[in-house]
Design a protein around this motif. Structure first.
Motif, PDB file in Angstrom:
ATOM      1  N   ARG A  92      39.732  50.723-148.518  1.00 48.94           N
ATOM      2  CA  ARG A  92      39.240  51.686-147.481  1.00 48.94           C
ATOM      3  C   ARG A  92      39.289  50.937-146.096  1.00 48.94           C
ATOM      4  O   ARG A  92      39.594  51.528-145.264  1.00 48.94           O
ATOM      5  N   GLY A  93      38.849  49.586-146.020  1.00 52.69           N
ATOM      6  CA  GLY A  93      38.888  48.900-144.645  1.00 52.69           C
ATOM      7  C   GLY A  93      40.209  48.806-144.294  1.00 52.69           C
ATOM      8  O   GLY A  93      40.247  48.828-143.001  1.00 52.69           O
ATOM      9  N   PHE A  94      41.204  48.437-145.111  1.00 52.18           N
ATOM     10  CA  PHE A  94      42.528  47.981-144.794  1.00 52.18           C
ATOM     11  C   PHE A  94      43.037  49.489-144.156  1.00 52.18           C
ATOM     12  O   PHE A  94      43.659  49.476-142.930  1.00 52.18           O
ATOM     13  N   LEU A  95      42.870  50.538-144.852  1.00 53.95           N
ATOM     14  CA  LEU A  95      43.467  51.615-144.371  1.00 53.95           C
ATOM     15  C   LEU A  95      42.758  52.098-142.885  1.00 53.95           C
ATOM     16  O   LEU A  95      43.596  52.814-142.067  1.00 53.95           O
ATOM     17  N   LYS A  96      41.571  51.950-142.984  1.00 51.39           N
ATOM     18  CA  LYS A  96      40.965  52.302-141.571  1.00 51.39           C
ATOM     19  C   LYS A  96      41.200  51.537-140.425  1.00 51.39           C
ATOM     20  O   LYS A  96      41.638  51.880-139.095  1.00 51.39           O
ATOM     21  N   GLU A  97      41.569  50.223-140.552  1.00 51.07           N
ATOM     22  CA  GLU A  97      42.262  49.220-139.502  1.00 51.07           C
ATOM     23  C   GLU A  97      43.378  49.726-139.179  1.00 51.07           C
ATOM     24  O   GLU A  97      43.666  49.402-138.065  1.00 51.07           O
ATOM     25  N   ASN A  98      44.204  49.940-140.025  1.00 50.79           N
ATOM     26  CA  ASN A  98      45.573  50.236-139.586  1.00 50.79           C
ATOM     27  C   ASN A  98      46.023  51.896-139.718  1.00 50.79           C
ATOM     28  O   ASN A  98      47.155  52.233-139.826  1.00 50.79           O
ATOM     29  N   ALA A  99      44.932  52.563-139.480  1.00 50.68           N
ATOM     30  CA  ALA A  99      45.479  54.129-139.345  1.00 50.68           C
ATOM     31  C   ALA A  99      46.052  54.371-138.183  1.00 50.68           C
ATOM     32  O   ALA A  99      45.802  53.678-137.147  1.00 50.68           O
ATOM     33  N   GLN A 100      47.108  55.244-138.083  1.00 51.18           N
ATOM     34  CA  GLN A 100      47.813  55.459-136.955  1.00 51.18           C
ATOM     35  C   GLN A 100      47.600  56.869-136.504  1.00 51.18           C
ATOM     36  O   GLN A 100      47.330  57.820-137.577  1.00 51.18           O
ATOM     37  N   ASP A 101      47.183  57.150-135.390  1.00 50.90           N
ATOM     38  CA  ASP A 101      46.932  58.620-135.010  1.00 50.90           C
ATOM     39  C   ASP A 101      48.454  59.549-135.210  1.00 50.90           C
ATOM     40  O   ASP A 101      49.571  59.279-134.912  1.00 50.90           O
TER      41      ASP A 101
END
Length: 56
Positions: A47-56
């Motif tokens: 979850r943290g990895f996805l949040k840190e690497n989320a692209q708009d």
């Protein structure tokens, strides 16, 4: 009233990975010592990895 922090989404998928037995055992032991589970910590990492690497 106690608030439930659990996700309402059903966990319906698995991720299988291979790793060194000594690393796996050390990780599981450490999680146990910290009063958590290996699965919980891996989910938290994802979850943290996805949040840190989320692209708009």
């Amino acid at each position: 009233m106690k608030k439930d922090n659990k996700s309402p989404r059903k966990k319906d998928s698995q991720l299988v990975l291979r790793l060194d037995k000594l690393e796996r055992d050390a990780f599981v032991d450490l999680c146990r010592d910290l009063d958590t589970s290996a699965a919980r910590e891996i989910r938290r990492f994802i979850r943290g990895f996805l949040k840190e690497n989320a692209q708009d």
